[in-house]
Design an enzyme around this catalytic site. Structure first.
Site, PDB file in Angstrom:
ATOM      1  N   LYS A 138       1.174  -1.199   0.217  1.00  9.71           N
ATOM      2  CA  LYS A 138      -0.043   0.091   0.044  1.00  9.71           C
ATOM      3  C   LYS A 138       0.864   1.875   0.014  1.00  9.71           C
ATOM      4  O   LYS A 138       0.711   1.875  -1.061  1.00  9.71           O
ATOM      5  CB  LYS A 138      -0.733  -0.126   1.597  1.00  9.71           C
ATOM      6  CG  LYS A 138      -1.617   1.020   1.486  1.00  9.71           C
ATOM      7  CD  LYS A 138      -2.211   1.397   3.234  1.00  9.71           C
ATOM      8  CE  LYS A 138      -2.332   3.111   3.796  1.00  9.71           C
ATOM      9  NZ  LYS A 138      -0.880   3.031   3.992  1.00  9.71           N
TER      10      LYS A 138
ATOM     11  N   ARG B 186      -3.850  10.716   3.746  1.00  7.85           N
ATOM     12  CA  ARG B 186      -2.546  11.094   4.307  1.00  7.85           C
ATOM     13  C   ARG B 186      -1.697  11.596   2.727  1.00  7.85           C
ATOM     14  O   ARG B 186      -1.245  11.981   2.541  1.00  7.85           O
ATOM     15  CB  ARG B 186      -2.506  10.496   5.007  1.00  7.85           C
ATOM     16  CG  ARG B 186      -1.054  10.960   5.565  1.00  7.85           C
ATOM     17  CD  ARG B 186      -0.497  12.550   6.213  1.00  7.85           C
ATOM     18  NE  ARG B 186       0.617  12.618   6.633  1.00  7.85           N
ATOM     19  CZ  ARG B 186       0.914  13.184   7.168  1.00  7.85           C
ATOM     20  NH1 ARG B 186       0.351  14.465   7.235  1.00  7.85           N
ATOM     21  NH2 ARG B 186       2.184  13.583   7.463  1.00  7.85           N
TER      22      ARG B 186
ATOM     23  N   CYS C 172      -5.270   8.789   8.364  1.00 10.47           N
ATOM     24  CA  CYS C 172      -5.325   8.254   9.686  1.00 10.47           C
ATOM     25  C   CYS C 172      -5.720   8.776  10.902  1.00 10.47           C
ATOM     26  O   CYS C 172      -4.400  10.006  10.714  1.00 10.47           O
ATOM     27  CB  CYS C 172      -4.906   6.778   9.953  1.00 10.47           C
ATOM     28  SG  CYS C 172      -5.067   5.464   9.175  1.00 10.47           S
TER      29      CYS C 172
ATOM     30  N   ARG D 236       0.200  14.726  12.737  1.00  6.12           N
ATOM     31  CA  ARG D 236       0.971  14.629  11.344  1.00  6.12           C
ATOM     32  C   ARG D 236       1.910  15.908  10.767  1.00  6.12           C
ATOM     33  O   ARG D 236       1.490  16.286   9.722  1.00  6.12           O
ATOM     34  CB  ARG D 236       0.180  13.664  10.376  1.00  6.12           C
ATOM     35  CG  ARG D 236      -0.445  12.349  11.253  1.00  6.12           C
ATOM     36  CD  ARG D 236      -1.158  11.809  10.768  1.00  6.12           C
ATOM     37  NE  ARG D 236       0.194  10.390  10.206  1.00  6.12           N
ATOM     38  CZ  ARG D 236      -0.223   9.620   8.856  1.00  6.12           C
ATOM     39  NH1 ARG D 236      -1.520   9.215   9.290  1.00  6.12           N
ATOM     40  NH2 ARG D 236       0.533   9.021   8.553  1.00  6.12           N
ATOM     41  N   PRO D 237       2.683  16.464  11.018  1.00  7.82           N
ATOM     42  CA  PRO D 237       3.317  18.043  10.449  1.00  7.82           C
ATOM     43  C   PRO D 237       3.564  17.473   9.094  1.00  7.82           C
ATOM     44  O   PRO D 237       4.234  16.202   8.864  1.00  7.82           O
ATOM     45  CB  PRO D 237       3.569  18.541  11.466  1.00  7.82           C
ATOM     46  CG  PRO D 237       4.615  17.267  12.354  1.00  7.82           C
ATOM     47  CD  PRO D 237       4.034  15.944  12.235  1.00  7.82           C
ATOM     48  N   ILE D 238       3.475  18.485   8.439  1.00  7.99           N
ATOM     49  CA  ILE D 238       4.538  18.703   7.388  1.00  7.99           C
ATOM     50  C   ILE D 238       5.890  19.304   7.259  1.00  7.99           C
ATOM     51  O   ILE D 238       6.158  19.754   5.968  1.00  7.99           O
ATOM     52  CB  ILE D 238       3.367  18.303   5.622  1.00  7.99           C
ATOM     53  CG1 ILE D 238       2.696  19.643   5.707  1.00  7.99           C
ATOM     54  CG2 ILE D 238       2.446  17.592   5.732  1.00  7.99           C
ATOM     55  CD1 ILE D 238       2.123  20.016   4.182  1.00  7.99           C
ATOM     56  N   ASP D 239       6.249  20.046   8.034  1.00  8.09           N
ATOM     57  CA  ASP D 239       7.135  20.735   7.841  1.00  8.09           C
ATOM     58  C   ASP D 239       8.254  20.272   7.480  1.00  8.09           C
ATOM     59  O   ASP D 239       9.628  21.359   6.852  1.00  8.09           O
ATOM     60  CB  ASP D 239       7.606  21.256   9.616  1.00  8.09           C
ATOM     61  CG  ASP D 239       8.247  20.251  10.480  1.00  8.09           C
ATOM     62  OD1 ASP D 239       7.534  19.100  10.590  1.00  8.09           O
ATOM     63  OD2 ASP D 239       9.149  19.858  11.142  1.00  8.09           O
ATOM     64  N   GLN D 240       8.747  19.060   7.486  1.00 13.91           N
ATOM     65  CA  GLN D 240       9.719  18.349   6.818  1.00 13.91           C
ATOM     66  C   GLN D 240      10.006  18.527   5.115  1.00 13.91           C
ATOM     67  O   GLN D 240      10.312  18.772   4.274  1.00 13.91           O
ATOM     68  CB  GLN D 240      10.057  17.234   7.597  1.00 13.91           C
ATOM     69  CG  GLN D 240      11.087  17.238   8.887  1.00 13.91           C
ATOM     70  CD  GLN D 240      11.768  18.390   9.126  1.00 13.91           C
ATOM     71  OE1 GLN D 240      12.762  17.739   8.076  1.00 13.91           O
ATOM     72  NE2 GLN D 240      12.128  19.227   9.811  1.00 13.91           N
TER      73      GLN D 240
ATOM     74  N   ASP E  44       3.732   0.811  11.942  1.00  9.08           N
ATOM     75  CA  ASP E  44       2.327  -0.388  11.483  1.00  9.08           C
ATOM     76  C   ASP E  44       2.371  -1.557  12.223  1.00  9.08           C
ATOM     77  O   ASP E  44       1.229  -1.940  12.636  1.00  9.08           O
ATOM     78  CB  ASP E  44       2.198  -0.097  10.323  1.00  9.08           C
ATOM     79  CG  ASP E  44       2.016   0.911   9.533  1.00  9.08           C
ATOM     80  OD1 ASP E  44       2.054   2.510  10.183  1.00  9.08           O
ATOM     81  OD2 ASP E  44       2.914   1.534   8.532  1.00  9.08           O
TER      82      ASP E  44
ATOM     83  N   ARG F 277      -8.934   0.131   3.459  1.00  9.90           N
ATOM     84  CA  ARG F 277      -8.392   1.481   2.697  1.00  9.90           C
ATOM     85  C   ARG F 277      -7.238   0.569   2.812  1.00  9.90           C
ATOM     86  O   ARG F 277      -6.455   0.924   1.488  1.00  9.90           O
ATOM     87  CB  ARG F 277      -7.820   2.501   3.685  1.00  9.90           C
ATOM     88  CG  ARG F 277      -9.020   3.410   4.045  1.00  9.90           C
ATOM     89  CD  ARG F 277      -8.158   4.615   4.789  1.00  9.90           C
ATOM     90  NE  ARG F 277      -7.057   5.356   4.769  1.00  9.90           N
ATOM     91  CZ  ARG F 277      -6.471   5.264   5.341  1.00  9.90           C
ATOM     92  NH1 ARG F 277      -5.935   5.210   7.365  1.00  9.90           N
ATOM     93  NH2 ARG F 277      -4.711   4.720   5.138  1.00  9.90           N
TER      94      ARG F 277
HETATM   95  C1  UD1 Z   1       4.162   6.675   7.063  1.00  9.40           C
HETATM   96  C2  UD1 Z   1       3.148   5.713   6.445  1.00  9.40           C
HETATM   97  C3  UD1 Z   1       3.132   4.701   7.461  1.00  9.40           C
HETATM   98  C4  UD1 Z   1       3.929   4.429   8.789  1.00  9.40           C
HETATM   99  C5  UD1 Z   1       4.516   5.715   8.719  1.00  9.40           C
HETATM  100  C6  UD1 Z   1       6.166   6.052   9.795  1.00  9.40           C
HETATM  101  C7  UD1 Z   1       2.741   6.235   3.945  1.00  9.40           C
HETATM  102  C8  UD1 Z   1       1.926   6.212   3.317  1.00  9.40           C
HETATM  103  N1  UD1 Z   1       3.038   6.320   5.248  1.00  9.40           N
HETATM  104  O1  UD1 Z   1       3.472   7.921   6.687  1.00  9.40           O
HETATM  105  O2  UD1 Z   1       2.509   3.766   7.474  1.00  9.40           O
HETATM  106  O3  UD1 Z   1       3.313   4.849   9.553  1.00  9.40           O
HETATM  107  O4  UD1 Z   1       5.536   6.006   7.550  1.00  9.40           O
HETATM  108  O5  UD1 Z   1       6.800   4.935   9.294  1.00  9.40           O
HETATM  109  O6  UD1 Z   1       3.935   5.800   3.337  1.00  9.40           O
HETATM  110  N2  UD1 Z   1       6.864  13.985  10.936  1.00  9.40           N
HETATM  111  C9  UD1 Z   1       7.617  15.505  11.180  1.00  9.40           C
HETATM  112  N3  UD1 Z   1       7.242  16.408  10.204  1.00  9.40           N
HETATM  113  C10 UD1 Z   1       7.530  16.167   8.924  1.00  9.40           C
HETATM  114  C11 UD1 Z   1       7.143  14.098   8.386  1.00  9.40           C
HETATM  115  C12 UD1 Z   1       6.815  14.172   9.248  1.00  9.40           C
HETATM  116  O7  UD1 Z   1       7.326  15.384  12.236  1.00  9.40           O
HETATM  117  O8  UD1 Z   1       7.488  16.818   8.026  1.00  9.40           O
HETATM  118  C13 UD1 Z   1       7.123  13.247  11.688  1.00  9.40           C
HETATM  119  C14 UD1 Z   1       5.796  12.265  12.049  1.00  9.40           C
HETATM  120  O9  UD1 Z   1       4.657  13.326  13.061  1.00  9.40           O
HETATM  121  C15 UD1 Z   1       6.556  11.187  12.630  1.00  9.40           C
HETATM  122  C16 UD1 Z   1       7.972  10.490  11.652  1.00  9.40           C
HETATM  123  O10 UD1 Z   1       7.974  12.294  11.433  1.00  9.40           O
HETATM  124  O11 UD1 Z   1       6.411  11.160  14.374  1.00  9.40           O
HETATM  125  C17 UD1 Z   1       7.167  10.314  11.073  1.00  9.40           C
HETATM  126  O12 UD1 Z   1       6.640  10.061   9.825  1.00  9.40           O
HETATM  127  P1  UD1 Z   1       6.779   9.986   7.817  1.00  9.40           P
HETATM  128  O13 UD1 Z   1       7.617   9.105   8.112  1.00  9.40           O
HETATM  129  O14 UD1 Z   1       6.178  10.866   7.776  1.00  9.40           O
HETATM  130  O15 UD1 Z   1       5.235   9.251   8.092  1.00  9.40           O
HETATM  131  P2  UD1 Z   1       4.070   9.407   6.426  1.00  9.40           P
HETATM  132  O16 UD1 Z   1       5.329   9.395   5.233  1.00  9.40           O
HETATM  133  O17 UD1 Z   1       2.786  10.376   7.049  1.00  9.40           O
END
Ligand code: UD1
Length: 432
Positions: free
Chosen positions: A22, A94, A118, A123-127, A306, A398
Site C-alpha cells: 500500500k 493522507r 489516519c 502529522r506535521p509536514i514541515d519536513q 505500523d 483502506r
Molecule cells: C508513512 C507510512 C505510515 C507509517 C509512517 C512511519 C505511508 C503512506 N505511510 O507515513 O504507514 O506509519 O510512514 O513509518 O507511507 N514528521 C514530522 N514532520 C514531517 C513529516 C513527519 O515531524 O514533515 C514526523 C511525524 O510526525 C512522525 C515521523 O516524522 O512522528 C514519521 O512520519 P513519516 O515517516 O513522515 O510518516 P508518513 O510518511 O506520514
C-alpha cells in the site's frame, strides 16, 4: 456502515499470498504524473486508498484504467494540464500529499487540498515544506489548501530533522527534474522509499542511494513511461505473521521479501514462536503462550510502527509484563482502550504501554479507530474467547486487500455485516 463479526479461537493454518505494498502504491501512482507518457503499474493492492487515488487522477484529467483482476493500473497523464488537485476526495487520504511533490516536479507549481488520513497523532509536514523550499519553491497554507510555486527548481542539500518517509519520497518526486543535484541527508530507508526510487529510475530519473540515509538525485530533463511491478506489502505480511502466532497457527506467508520482515521475525522468535524463512516466504508457527517481550518502534530497519498495534495484542496474552515504546507516532495507542474491553491489562504513559499478560482475551464490541488499529482488533478477535464485533471497518479496507477473506481461507470464522444489507457468512473448512 459495515462491521466484522469474528468468532475466535480458530487456529490459522495454510498458505496466504501477500498483496502489493500500500505505502509504495500510494506514492508510485502520483509519481506517474511526472511524465506525459503511459505508465503501467503492476501488483497494486485492490484497496480503497488505491481506488481513491485513481479517482483523484481521473478528476485531474488523467486517463486511468484499473484492471483489478490483474492488479494493474495504466496511467496516462498527458492531458492533466493543471497543477491543481483541490477536491474533497483529496482530503480523504493522507498520502495525497504526494500529489504536491509530483505536480511541483511536473509543472513547477502545485495546489492541493490539505490531506486527511489516519488519526494517529499530529502529522506535521514541515519536513516536506523544508525540502520544497530548499529546491526553490515558495509555499503557503491556508483556506484548506497547500500551494507551492517555483520559478525554477534547483537541486540542493536537504537535511531532514526527523526521518520521514513522506518527506523523503516527496522531495524525490519534486527533485527528479530539478536543475543539478539534490542530496537528502537523514533520509528514510523504508523498502517503499527504495521502490519509489526504482520506479522513478525506471522512468529515466537518476536517483542513487535509496535505502541508505543519503539519497542523491541528479535532475534529468525528461521522464518516460515505463512498466513497473511494486513490492509486496511488508505490513500485511507482518500482520499475518502475528495473526498466525496469535492463534497458535501455522501459516506460510508467500510472495514476500523476507529481508523486509527481519524485525518482526526476530521479535516473534524472541517470543518463542517458530519462524522459517524461504526465498519468498516466511512460515510462522505459534508454539503456545508467547513469552513477554519489549518492543521499540523505529524507522526501518527497526520494528515498524505500523505493526506496533498488532503486536501489542499478541503481547496482551504473553507470560509476564511487556513494554512497548512508540517512538514514531505520538498517539498510536487508541486501540488499547478497545482491547482493554476484551480483558487486556495495559497501562499507557505517554509513549509507553505496559502490558500485563492475561490468560485470554474475551470477545466484545470494539471500534477500529484507524487502519492498523483495525488490523490489531481483527487479531484480537481471532484470539478471543467468544464473539468480537468490529465497527468502522472502512479503516481496514483502506489498506488491507480482502483481509477477512484471506483469513477465512486460513480457517478463521469471520462474517462481514452491512447494517443495510444481509450479512455474508464467510467460513470455510480447510485451507486454500
Ligand atoms: C508513512 C507510512 C505510515 C507509517 C509512517 C512511519 C505511508 C503512506 N505511510 O507515513 O504507514 O506509519 O510512514 O513509518 O507511507 N514528521 C514530522 N514532520 C514531517 C513529516 C513527519 O515531524 O514533515 C514526523 C511525524 O510526525 C512522525 C515521523 O516524522 O512522528 C514519521 O512520519 P513519516 O515517516 O513522515 O510518516 P508518513 O510518511 O506520514
Amino acid at each position: 456502515m459495515e462491521k466484522l463479526i469474528i468468532r475466535g479461537r480458530k487456529k490459522l493454518v495454510g498458505r496466504v499470498h501477500v498483496s502489493g505494498a500500500k505505502n509504495a502504491a500510494v506514492a508510485v501512482i502520483p509519481a506517474a504524473l511526472l511524465t506525459e507518457e503511459t505508465c503501467v503499474i503492476d501488483n497494486l493492492p485492490y484497496i480503497d486508498d488505491v481506488l481513491v487515488l485513481s479517482e483523484i487522477l481521473r478528476q485531474m484529467g488523467a486517463q486511468v484504467v484499473f484492471e483489478p483482476g490483474k492488479r494493474r493500473m495504466i496511467i496516462n497523464a498527458a492531458n492533466i494540464g493543471d497543477y491543481r488537485a483541490e477536491f474533497d476526495i483529496v482530503r480523504r487520504m493522507r498520502a495525497s500529499y504526494y500529489l504536491l511533490g509530483a505536480l511541483l516536479g511536473r509543472f513547477g507549481r502545485a495546489e492541493i487540498s490539505f490531506p486527511g488520513g489516519c488519526e494517529i497523532g499530529a502529522r506535521p509536514i514541515d519536513q516536506h515544506v523544508k525540502g520544497f523550499e530548499a529546491l526553490g519553491a515558495r509555499l503557503s497554507i491556508g483556506h484548506g489548501l497547500i500551494k507551492a510555486k517555483a520559478d525554477k527548481l534547483i537541486g540542493s542539500e536537504i537535511y531532514l530533522d526527523v526521518v520521514s518517509v513522506g518527506a523523503t519520497i516527496n522531495i524525490m518526486l519534486a527533485a527528479v527534474k530539478a536543475e543539478g543535484t539534490t542530496t537528502i541527508v537523514n533520509a528514510a530507508k523504508e523498502p517503499h522509499v527504495v521502490d519509489v526510487a526504482n520506479f522513478l529510475n525506471c522512468m529515466g530519473a537518476n536517483i542513487k542511494g535509496a535505502g541508505t540515509d543519503t539519497i542523491k538525485i541528479k535532475g534529468v530533463d525528461k521522464l518516460y513511461g515505463c512498466e513497473y511491478s511494486i513490492i509486496p506489502d511488508q505490513i500485511e505480511a507482518g500482520t499475518f505473521m502475528i495473526a498466525s502466532a496469535a492463534t497458535q497457527g501455522d501459516v506460510r506467508i508467500e510472495g514476500v521479501i523476507p529481508k523486509h520482515l527481519e524485525a518482526v521475525s526476530a521479535k516473534l522468535l524472541e517470543m518463542g514462536m517458530e519462524v522459517e524463512e524461504g526465498d519468498d516466504y516466511v512460515r510462522v508457527r505459534g508454539t503456545g503462550r508467547p513469552r513477554k517481550a519489549n518492543v521499540k518502534t523505529l524507522p526501518y530497519p527497526g520494528f515498524p510502527t505500523d505493526l506496533q498495534q498488532p503486536i501489542s495484542v499478541l503481547l496482551s496474552v504473553a507470560e509476564g509484563t511487556s513494554i512497548i515504546t512508540e517512538n514514531v507516532w505520538e498517539a498510536r495507542y487508541r486501540h488499547i482502550e478497545e482491547i482493554r474491553r476484551m480483558g487486556a491489562i495495559i497501562k499507557v504513559e505517554d509513549r509507553v504501554a505496559i502490558i500485563e499478560g492475561v490468560d485470554c482475551l474475551t470477545g466484545a464490541p470494539v471500534v477500529a479507530t484507524d487502519l492498523r488499529a483495525g488490523a490489531a482488533l481483527v487479531i484480537a478477535g481471532l484470539m478471543a474467547d467468544g464473539v468480537t464485533e468490529i465497527t468502522n471497518v472502512k479503516h481496514i479496507d483502506r489498506g488491507y486487500e480482502r483481509l477477512e477473506q484471506k483469513l477465512v481461507s486460513l480457517g478463521a470464522d469471520i462474517e462481514r455485516m452491512d447494517t443495510e444489507q444481509r450479512g455474508t457468512h464467510l467460513s470455510v473448512v480447510g485451507n486454500q
